[in-house]
Design a protein around this motif. Structure first.
Motif: not given
Length: 205
Positions: A74, A88, A92
């Motif tokens: 990431l 995000f 994740k």
């Protein structure tokens, strides 16, 4: 010249063989490699001639490509894509895994990969071979299907893959069985609404 077939054990990649593949990528070679979904064809995303060659193999113009890039983790993604806080958090949760996330691209994306859509697909496969290749290369590689029509399923037998691509690729990695179901594609270009545009191996909620 026919492609070199290299066997690499996914759980314990031979670094000598990994470095051989990385040298091929640095020199502009085309490779076929295993992922956590299907076998993919790709190249060094920063080697223009390699990208042009891959476009020619796929029968598309560079400015019309729909390639995705494979990142190591990431931390790499924000260099190539604009990632909202919600995107995000979502990535994740699901990565590494069998997903492709479509995001707005940044200007750091190689010019040949920038299209009028100004988006890029991001993959972080849960597979040690591409992860190790990218870590050693130091930049993303492109991922595109080795499937050439909409009727036949994704090929998985390395013998079939080699026979059909031996004069298209420079190195074909035999990483054992992958699968025949591609990644799930999630469009995250609208930060307020994520949409599954292709249901694949990964379940997305």
């Amino acid at each position: 010249m026919a492609a070199e077939l290299i066997e690499i054990v996914p759980g314990n990649p031979d670094m000598r063989k990994i470095k051989q593949v990385v040298e091929c990528l640095m020199d502009g070679g085309i490779i076929i490699y295993p992922t956590d979904t299907v076998y993919s064809m790709g190249c060094n995303s920063y080697h223009n001639k390699a990208v042009e060659k891959l476009c020619k193999i796929k029968g598309i113009k560079p400015n019309q490509n729909k390639f995705s890039i494979v990142c190591h983790d990431l931390s790499d993604i924000a260099t190539y894509a604009k990632v909202s806080n919600e995107a995000f958090r979502t990535m994740k949760q699901y990565l590494p895994g069998p997903y492709t996330f479509i995001l707005p691209s940044t200007n750091e994306l190689p010019k040949l990969l920038q299209t009028s859509r100004k988006t890029i697909g991001i993959r972080v496969p849960d597979h040690m071979i591409p992860q190790t290749l990218i870590k050693e290369l130091g930049r993303p590689i492109i991922t595109t299907s080795v499937k050439y029509d909409d009727i036949r399923e994704y090929p998985n037998e390395i013998e079939v893959i080699y026979e059909e691509n031996m004069y298209l690729a420079d190195i074909i990695i035999d990483g054992g069985w992958c699968g025949i179901v591609p990644s799930t594609i999630v469009d995250c270009t609208d930060p307020d609404h994520f949409e599954v545009i292709r249901e694949g191996l990964g379940e997305f909620q």
